[in-house]
Design a protein around this motif. Structure first.
Motif, PDB file in Angstrom:
ATOM      1  N   UNK A  97       0.972  -1.034   0.131  1.00 29.50           N
ATOM      2  CA  UNK A  97      -0.376   0.235  -0.130  1.00 29.50           C
ATOM      3  C   UNK A  97       1.070   1.771   0.371  1.00 29.50           C
ATOM      4  N   UNK A  98       2.341   1.114  -0.045  1.00 29.13           N
ATOM      5  CA  UNK A  98       2.581   2.653  -1.007  1.00 29.13           C
ATOM      6  C   UNK A  98       4.138   2.297  -1.789  1.00 29.13           C
ATOM      7  N   UNK A  99       4.141   3.508  -1.794  1.00 30.66           N
ATOM      8  CA  UNK A  99       5.590   3.265  -3.268  1.00 30.66           C
ATOM      9  C   UNK A  99       7.019   2.977  -2.112  1.00 30.66           C
ATOM     10  N   UNK A 100       7.087   3.142  -1.173  1.00 28.48           N
ATOM     11  CA  UNK A 100       7.944   2.978  -0.781  1.00 28.48           C
ATOM     12  C   UNK A 100       9.135   4.313  -0.497  1.00 28.48           C
ATOM     13  N   UNK A 101      10.110   4.231   0.499  1.00 26.20           N
ATOM     14  CA  UNK A 101      10.773   5.307   0.478  1.00 26.20           C
ATOM     15  C   UNK A 101      11.418   5.993  -0.691  1.00 26.20           C
ATOM     16  N   UNK A 102      12.039   6.715  -1.282  1.00 29.78           N
ATOM     17  CA  UNK A 102      12.410   7.497  -2.512  1.00 29.78           C
ATOM     18  C   UNK A 102      13.857   7.989  -2.765  1.00 29.78           C
ATOM     19  N   UNK A 103      14.737   7.813  -3.076  1.00 27.14           N
ATOM     20  CA  UNK A 103      16.083   7.792  -2.811  1.00 27.14           C
ATOM     21  C   UNK A 103      15.834   9.406  -4.404  1.00 27.14           C
ATOM     22  N   UNK A 104      17.148  10.498  -4.182  1.00 31.11           N
ATOM     23  CA  UNK A 104      18.093  11.368  -5.211  1.00 31.11           C
ATOM     24  C   UNK A 104      18.048  10.214  -6.542  1.00 31.11           C
ATOM     25  N   UNK A 105      17.568  10.287  -8.034  1.00 30.29           N
ATOM     26  CA  UNK A 105      17.696   9.892  -8.574  1.00 30.29           C
ATOM     27  C   UNK A 105      19.331   9.988  -9.078  1.00 30.29           C
ATOM     28  N   UNK A 106      20.514  10.380  -8.596  1.00 34.03           N
ATOM     29  CA  UNK A 106      21.707  10.464  -8.303  1.00 34.03           C
ATOM     30  C   UNK A 106      22.180   9.312  -7.823  1.00 34.03           C
ATOM     31  N   UNK A 107      21.402   8.341  -6.729  1.00 34.92           N
ATOM     32  CA  UNK A 107      21.031   7.075  -6.065  1.00 34.92           C
ATOM     33  C   UNK A 107      20.869   6.457  -7.403  1.00 34.92           C
ATOM     34  N   UNK A 108      22.222   6.367  -8.241  1.00 32.53           N
ATOM     35  CA  UNK A 108      21.549   4.800  -9.313  1.00 32.53           C
ATOM     36  C   UNK A 108      22.182   3.830  -9.425  1.00 32.53           C
ATOM     37  N   UNK A 109      22.614   3.206  -8.339  1.00 27.18           N
ATOM     38  CA  UNK A 109      22.862   1.458  -7.397  1.00 27.18           C
ATOM     39  C   UNK A 109      22.098   2.007  -6.543  1.00 27.18           C
ATOM     40  N   UNK A 110      21.031   1.153  -6.025  1.00 31.12           N
ATOM     41  CA  UNK A 110      20.859   0.963  -5.172  1.00 31.12           C
ATOM     42  C   UNK A 110      20.440  -0.160  -4.562  1.00 31.12           C
ATOM     43  N   UNK A 111      21.216  -1.855  -3.762  1.00 24.95           N
ATOM     44  CA  UNK A 111      21.215  -2.361  -3.674  1.00 24.95           C
ATOM     45  C   UNK A 111      20.227  -3.022  -2.543  1.00 24.95           C
ATOM     46  N   UNK A 112      19.003  -2.895  -2.884  1.00 24.14           N
ATOM     47  CA  UNK A 112      18.596  -3.453  -0.931  1.00 24.14           C
ATOM     48  C   UNK A 112      18.517  -2.665  -0.192  1.00 24.14           C
ATOM     49  N   UNK A 113      18.682  -1.290  -0.017  1.00 21.37           N
ATOM     50  CA  UNK A 113      19.086  -0.229   0.558  1.00 21.37           C
ATOM     51  C   UNK A 113      18.849   0.407   2.058  1.00 21.37           C
ATOM     52  N   UNK A 114      19.120  -0.249   2.380  1.00 20.54           N
ATOM     53  CA  UNK A 114      18.459   0.368   4.189  1.00 20.54           C
ATOM     54  C   UNK A 114      18.743   1.205   4.916  1.00 20.54           C
ATOM     55  N   UNK A 115      19.877   1.899   4.109  1.00 20.09           N
ATOM     56  CA  UNK A 115      20.634   2.951   5.230  1.00 20.09           C
ATOM     57  C   UNK A 115      20.504   4.186   5.037  1.00 20.09           C
ATOM     58  N   UNK A 116      20.124   5.087   6.200  1.00 24.13           N
ATOM     59  CA  UNK A 116      20.056   6.509   5.428  1.00 24.13           C
ATOM     60  C   UNK A 116      21.195   6.653   4.723  1.00 24.13           C
ATOM     61  N   UNK A 117      20.715   7.547   3.588  1.00 23.02           N
ATOM     62  CA  UNK A 117      21.673   8.296   2.561  1.00 23.02           C
ATOM     63  C   UNK A 117      22.544   9.528   3.181  1.00 23.02           C
ATOM     64  N   UNK A 118      23.615   9.947   2.397  1.00 23.95           N
ATOM     65  CA  UNK A 118      24.342  10.725   2.832  1.00 23.95           C
ATOM     66  C   UNK A 118      23.233  12.197   1.793  1.00 23.95           C
ATOM     67  N   UNK A 119      23.460  13.924   2.668  1.00 22.84           N
ATOM     68  CA  UNK A 119      22.657  13.863   2.057  1.00 22.84           C
ATOM     69  C   UNK A 119      23.770  15.436   1.206  1.00 22.84           C
TER      70      UNK A 119
END
Length: 268
Positions: free
Chosen positions: A84-106
């Protein structure tokens, strides 16, 4: 030897035999468990936060990872149907996210990378070719920097009620603090472009980092041309033979001399 002494020695032997594996550093190439990236072990000096039994959860998750902003419509529909959700979205800068669970650097937009010094040539053979090529840390390196630049706590992982936080990496392991990478090996550059301007760089297709892989196999990007953190570092401690997650040992500068043609090259 008295029976008491024998029993004490036996007890000591049992204690060492049953506790040492949990505290000893894993051998190179043996996998994540016991390596410097295993944050479940109390002896890990890089991290003094909450201890989970799951080694992978600090970086990866089997469901609801941080999907890339540019992912396909089908992926978004499938995720929505699942929970029921689209899930957390990362910036398109991160084009490689192998089932990533960690907060990304801003801090990904403005890292200062290495130069040869104030007033150093900005073009020609004596310039920093990595700077001249105009590259910045790529997505895979930004994942490393999420912890290593000290801007995001190691235990800032998960979503909602799972979110931890507060235990940043120990000072001795910080790389890129305040967006400054000016005293570290440059990353995010085109290896082949640098080699075209610096004849003391070996061919990525001729030099080997392991007995079965060339430097090319450890480069990133669509054409396997970008030098990133993972080019030198085996982040999961698999298939490598060097110290502290290195793909090959730097004893006698062998790791450096794999790419830099400054002396005799020795194949691994």
């Amino acid at each position: 030897m008295s029976a008491v002494v024998v029993r004490l020695l036996a007890a000591l032997f049992w204690l060492v035999a049953t506790t040492s594996p949990a505290w000893a550093l894993a051998a190179s190439g043996s996998g994540l468990a016991g390596s410097p990236h295993d944050f479940t072990k109390p002896s890990n000096s890089a991290y003094q936060g909450d201890r989970k039994s799951d080694m992978c959860i600090f970086c990866h998750v089997p469901h609801n990872g941080k999907g890339a902003a540019g992912r396909s419509q089908w992926d978004q529909m499938a995720t929505s149907a699942d929970n029921g959700t689209s899930g957390p979205q990362a910036s398109a800068t991160f084009d490689y996210l192998p089932l990533w669970n960690h907060e990304l650097t801003g801090n990904f937009a403005s890292y200062t990378t290495y130069q040869n010094g104030l007033g150093a040539p900005q073009a020609g053979a004596k310039a920093s070719q990595a700077i001249a090529s105009g590259r910045t840390p790529g997505s895979t390196s930004l994942l490393c920097l999420s912890c290593h630049d000290g801007s995001v706590a190691i235990n800032t992982y998960g979503n909602g009620s799972q979110l931890g936080g507060g235990a940043t990496i120990a000072e001795a392991y910080i790389i890129g603090k305040d967006n400054y990478l000016g005293n570290h090996h440059p990353i995010g550059f085109d290896y082949d472009a640098v080699r075209s301007g610096d004849k003391e760089i070996r061919s990525a297709d001729a030099a080997s980092l392991t007995p079965t892989t060339t430097v090319r196999d450890h480069l990133y990007g669509p054409g396997n041309e970008r030098m990133e953190c993972g080019t030198c570092h085996s982040v999961h401690n698999t298939g490598n033979s060097g110290e502290s997650l290195l793909w090959r040992s730097d004893a006698r500068s062998r790791l450096c001399l794999t790419c830099h043609d400054k002396g005799r090259y020795a194949a691994p």
